[in-house]
Motif scaffolding. Structure first.
Motif, PDB file in Angstrom:
ATOM      1  N   ASP A 190      10.540  12.330 -21.064  1.00 26.01           N
ATOM      2  CA  ASP A 190      10.403  10.879 -20.881  1.00 26.01           C
ATOM      3  C   ASP A 190       8.941  10.459 -20.964  1.00 26.01           C
ATOM      4  O   ASP A 190       8.091  10.961 -20.220  1.00 26.01           O
ATOM      5  CB  ASP A 190      11.001  10.497 -19.520  1.00 26.01           C
ATOM      6  CG  ASP A 190      10.909   9.012 -19.228  1.00 26.01           C
ATOM      7  OD1 ASP A 190      10.624   8.234 -20.161  1.00 26.01           O
ATOM      8  OD2 ASP A 190      11.131   8.631 -18.066  1.00 26.01           O
ATOM      9  N   GLY A 191       8.638   9.515 -21.857  1.00 27.30           N
ATOM     10  CA  GLY A 191       7.268   9.043 -22.018  1.00 27.30           C
ATOM     11  C   GLY A 191       6.921   7.853 -21.159  1.00 27.30           C
ATOM     12  O   GLY A 191       5.770   7.404 -21.164  1.00 27.30           O
ATOM     13  N   THR A 192       7.905   7.328 -20.407  1.00 28.85           N
ATOM     14  CA  THR A 192       7.589   6.190 -19.528  1.00 28.85           C
ATOM     15  C   THR A 192       7.089   6.653 -18.168  1.00 28.85           C
ATOM     16  O   THR A 192       6.574   5.846 -17.397  1.00 28.85           O
ATOM     17  CB  THR A 192       8.823   5.297 -19.327  1.00 28.85           C
ATOM     18  OG1 THR A 192       9.828   6.021 -18.607  1.00 28.85           O
ATOM     19  CG2 THR A 192       9.384   4.839 -20.666  1.00 28.85           C
ATOM     20  N   GLN A 193       7.281   7.934 -17.859  1.00 28.31           N
ATOM     21  CA  GLN A 193       6.777   8.550 -16.633  1.00 28.31           C
ATOM     22  C   GLN A 193       6.039   9.826 -17.018  1.00 28.31           C
ATOM     23  O   GLN A 193       6.270  10.389 -18.086  1.00 28.31           O
ATOM     24  CB  GLN A 193       7.922   8.864 -15.666  1.00 28.31           C
ATOM     25  CG  GLN A 193       8.754   7.666 -15.263  1.00 28.31           C
ATOM     26  CD  GLN A 193       7.983   6.706 -14.373  1.00 28.31           C
ATOM     27  OE1 GLN A 193       7.112   7.119 -13.616  1.00 28.31           O
ATOM     28  NE2 GLN A 193       8.315   5.428 -14.456  1.00 28.31           N
ATOM     29  N   PHE A 194       5.173  10.295 -16.142  1.00 30.10           N
ATOM     30  CA  PHE A 194       4.357  11.457 -16.510  1.00 30.10           C
ATOM     31  C   PHE A 194       4.906  12.822 -16.105  1.00 30.10           C
ATOM     32  O   PHE A 194       4.613  13.824 -16.779  1.00 30.10           O
ATOM     33  CB  PHE A 194       2.945  11.310 -15.928  1.00 30.10           C
ATOM     34  CG  PHE A 194       2.871  11.479 -14.437  1.00 30.10           C
ATOM     35  CD1 PHE A 194       2.673  12.734 -13.876  1.00 30.10           C
ATOM     36  CD2 PHE A 194       2.993  10.398 -13.580  1.00 30.10           C
ATOM     37  CE1 PHE A 194       2.603  12.902 -12.493  1.00 30.10           C
ATOM     38  CE2 PHE A 194       2.924  10.552 -12.214  1.00 30.10           C
ATOM     39  CZ  PHE A 194       2.738  11.811 -11.660  1.00 30.10           C
ATOM     40  N   PRO A 195       5.680  12.966 -15.005  1.00 26.42           N
ATOM     41  CA  PRO A 195       5.938  14.312 -14.478  1.00 26.42           C
ATOM     42  C   PRO A 195       6.613  15.274 -15.444  1.00 26.42           C
ATOM     43  O   PRO A 195       6.142  16.408 -15.642  1.00 26.42           O
ATOM     44  CB  PRO A 195       6.820  14.047 -13.250  1.00 26.42           C
ATOM     45  CG  PRO A 195       6.466  12.658 -12.831  1.00 26.42           C
ATOM     46  CD  PRO A 195       6.243  11.931 -14.111  1.00 26.42           C
ATOM     47  N   ASP A 196       7.716  14.856 -16.065  1.00 24.77           N
ATOM     48  CA  ASP A 196       8.450  15.776 -16.936  1.00 24.77           C
ATOM     49  C   ASP A 196       7.634  16.148 -18.168  1.00 24.77           C
ATOM     50  O   ASP A 196       7.642  17.308 -18.612  1.00 24.77           O
ATOM     51  CB  ASP A 196       9.778  15.151 -17.364  1.00 24.77           C
ATOM     52  CG  ASP A 196      10.742  14.964 -16.206  1.00 24.77           C
ATOM     53  OD1 ASP A 196      10.553  15.623 -15.173  1.00 24.77           O
ATOM     54  OD2 ASP A 196      11.678  14.151 -16.327  1.00 24.77           O
ATOM     55  N   ALA A 197       6.908  15.172 -18.741  1.00 28.96           N
ATOM     56  CA  ALA A 197       6.153  15.437 -19.964  1.00 28.96           C
ATOM     57  C   ALA A 197       4.996  16.395 -19.720  1.00 28.96           C
ATOM     58  O   ALA A 197       4.724  17.276 -20.549  1.00 28.96           O
ATOM     59  CB  ALA A 197       5.635  14.124 -20.548  1.00 28.96           C
ATOM     60  N   LEU A 198       4.314  16.248 -18.578  1.00 30.59           N
ATOM     61  CA  LEU A 198       3.184  17.144 -18.309  1.00 30.59           C
ATOM     62  C   LEU A 198       3.655  18.557 -17.995  1.00 30.59           C
ATOM     63  O   LEU A 198       3.014  19.539 -18.393  1.00 30.59           O
ATOM     64  CB  LEU A 198       2.338  16.581 -17.172  1.00 30.59           C
ATOM     65  CG  LEU A 198       1.634  15.251 -17.483  1.00 30.59           C
ATOM     66  CD1 LEU A 198       0.804  14.792 -16.294  1.00 30.59           C
ATOM     67  CD2 LEU A 198       0.750  15.377 -18.727  1.00 30.59           C
ATOM     68  N   ALA A 199       4.770  18.687 -17.274  1.00 30.41           N
ATOM     69  CA  ALA A 199       5.335  20.020 -17.046  1.00 30.41           C
ATOM     70  C   ALA A 199       5.804  20.616 -18.364  1.00 30.41           C
ATOM     71  O   ALA A 199       5.644  21.822 -18.618  1.00 30.41           O
ATOM     72  CB  ALA A 199       6.496  19.935 -16.048  1.00 30.41           C
ATOM     73  N   ALA A 200       6.370  19.781 -19.237  1.00 22.45           N
ATOM     74  CA  ALA A 200       6.813  20.250 -20.552  1.00 22.45           C
ATOM     75  C   ALA A 200       5.636  20.724 -21.388  1.00 22.45           C
ATOM     76  O   ALA A 200       5.760  21.668 -22.181  1.00 22.45           O
ATOM     77  CB  ALA A 200       7.567  19.138 -21.274  1.00 22.45           C
TER      78      ALA A 200
END
Length: 576
Positions: A190-200
């Protein structure tokens, strides 16, 4: 800088290895390893990288990667690179971790709309930076900042799209330049929030030819709504993933991992042809990051706040350079799922390192203490020691590890027909204490042999358990209403001054005593006589049957293990 290939680590274990099954195009190793070697220590370590603000934290992370740029391999690598993003917002930096890893580069941040922060310029000079990659447009990192970067480095290249989704695609194309798209491992978040993308980003960096692409929440970016594989609509992420030929869409990239609930929902039940689609979804951002980390074989972990992107952006790029995993925490408490991961996943006998990002204002000192405790417990494969198990005065006591979870259980239902599972926690000094007289599963004067009851003592969170038999004992249970003073016998004479008696109900086997206190506070012992069953009579002489005098009756149960007293009172009134 021209073409380069991802170094990658092939570090994913079986949990995510299926995602990589079709990936090929192994990348070349750089001529010199820009990164300083990971320090080797004889024990697990927890360190903190933090500065006065997010800019300084990023600089400190750069120094941790390249401690002595003057003499390190970094200074000797021709064209060594740095990645720079804006410091105040996260969108452009969501996909930057894979770029930093591919370049063996630190990620620095600078304010948007201003010239380059002078501290960043100093760090560029310390690093003797070659090529610098700016992630984001001039609204993110200004033209003035770019000029200052150019003056303090070899060259500048900007990777910028019209929005965060386009920028992520451009970063992916740069990272995999020269790689067949069919061999690109896509991590979708998800690009609207940071947590999942940074862990990814950290997980993608640990994967050969791994990149991060973005969804717009549970959908894909597009000028009109566009679903997985839909034809002829615009949208940067899907346009990268799918090729359209003769009006037909065909998935073109490699295996895909959807990280987090929104990205998984965006894919829905869609397939990727012969490629694998894996979904890594937790109940929240903390569990998703832990699940993703569980698929990476590494001794290196970064811990950043899951509530604020500032330090997490830097942490993701830092740990990507270590081919490690990014974990997330609440600012003031370590989530149970993260603590469990640290305790259960970190292998005993290895030299694990956890790096916390941000000062104590970002992640509290208590969280750091919890991380250290989790590492200690992870290395603790020894069952807890339990000593001094004693039953005396109706109390069960013992000693073990502070904070251990303790369970008192019956070995068989015949020992305690109702069964018993009494839970407690060992005190700060490791003390275990049970008041057996309060156990509703026991009956008065019930006898137990050694082994009828046992303690299960578990050290938390390691989960090692010790079982200890409780010595034999006889329990005496006094319920709150066990002693009942029923008042003056109504069959006695009604005039004050007569002899009379008070009826008492008490537990079988109890010893009763009684006293009366007159208006002058003089206490006189009374005679108690046994009647039958649990019935007793307290004799109250006529001289003491005076209005206002107070009679106190006490029942005591005593044996080798216990001495318990229960009292009740009655006041003499006119008209007895």
């Amino acid at each position: 800088m021209g073409k380069f290939t991802r170094k990658g680590s092939l570090a994913l274990t079986a949990a995510l290895a299926v995602v990589l099954a079709g990936a090929s195009g192994a990348s070349a190793t750089p001529e010199a390893d820009a990164l300083a070697p990971v320090p080797t220590v004889g024990k697990d370590t927890v360190t903190r990288i933090g500065g006065a603000d997010r800019i300084e934290t990023a600089i400190e992370a750069s120094k941790a990667l390249y401690e002595n740029a003057e003499n390190s391999a970094y200074a000797e690598v021709e064209g060594a690179s740095v990645v720079i993003a804006r410091s105040d917002e996260f969108p452009d930096a969501l996909a930057a971790a894979t770029l930093a890893d591919a370049l063996d580069a630190p990620l620095l941040v600078t304010p948007a709309g201003k010239d380059l922060d002078e501290r960043v310029a100093v760090e560029l000079r310390r690093l003797k930076a070659g090529d610098v990659y700016i992630v984001g447009g001039t609204g993110a990192v200004s033209t003035a900042a770019q000029k200052t970067i150019d003056a303090n480095s070899g060259a500048v290249k900007r990777l910028a799209g019209v929005d965060r989704y386009d920028t992520a695609v451009k970063v992916a194309e740069e990272v995999t330049d020269g790689v067949d798209k069919a061999d690109v491992a896509v991590f979708l978040a998800d690009g609207t929030q940071f947590p999942d993308a940074l862990a990814a980003g950290a997980a993608a960096a640990a994967t050969t030819n791994g990149v991060v692409l973005l969804t717009k929440g549970a959908a894909f970016d597009a000028s009109t709504s566009r679903a997985w594989g839909q034809q002829e609509a615009t949208g940067f992420t899907l346009d990268y993933l799918f090729d359209v030929t003769d009006g037909k869409s065909a998935y073109a990239a490699g295996n895909i991992t959807a990280v987090g609930g929104p990205a998984a929902a965006a894919i829905g039940s869609g397939s990727a042809g012969a490629k694998k689609v894996t979904k890594v979804v937790g109940d929240d951002r903390y569990e998703t990051a832990s699940k993703l980390a569980a698929g990476i074989s590494t001794l290196q972990f970064a811990l950043a706040s899951g509530a604020n992107a500032a330090d997490a952006v830097v942490a993701s790029a830092y740990i990507a350079n270590r081919d490690g995993a990014l974990l997330l925490t609440r600012p003031d408490s370590l989530p149970a799922v993260t603590q469990k991961f640290l305790a259960a996943t970190i292998a005993d006998g290895e030299n694990e390192a956890v790096t916390i990002f941000g000062g104590t204002g970002a992640i509290a000192a208590s969280v750091e203490a919890d991380v250290k405790n989790a590492l200690v417990e992870a290395s603790d494969k020894t069952a807890p020691v339990v000593t001094g198990v004693v039953v005396a005065n109706n109390k069960l006591t013992a000693k073990t590890e502070p904070g251990a979870k303790v369970t008192l259980t019956a070995s068989t239902t015949s020992a305690v027909p109702g069964g018993i599972t009494a839970l407690s926690t060992a005190g700060p000094d490791g003390t275990i204490s049970y008041d057996l007289s309060k156990a509703t599963d026991f009956t008065n004067n019930q006898e137990f042999k050694t082994g009828d009851l046992y303690l299960a003592v578990e050290d938390v969170p390691a989960g090692n358990v010790t079982y200890v038999n409780v010595p034999g004992f006889k329990v005496s249970v006094v319920a709150e209403s066990a002693l009942t003073v029923q008042g003056v016998d109504d069959n006695a004479a009604v005039l004050p001054g007569d002899d009379r008696s008070i009826t008492v109900a008490a537990p079988t086997g109890a010893t009763l005593t009684a006293t009366v206190v007159d208006g002058d506070d003089k206490e006189t012992k009374l005679t108690v006589g046994y009647v039958a069953g649990n019935q007793y009579k307290v004799a109250l002489p006529k001289a003491l049957a005076v209005e206002g005098n107070v009679v106190t009756v006490t029942a005591t149960i005593a044996n080798a293990q216990v001495s318990i007293a229960d009292s009740d009172v009655v006041t003499v009134t006119d008209g007895l």
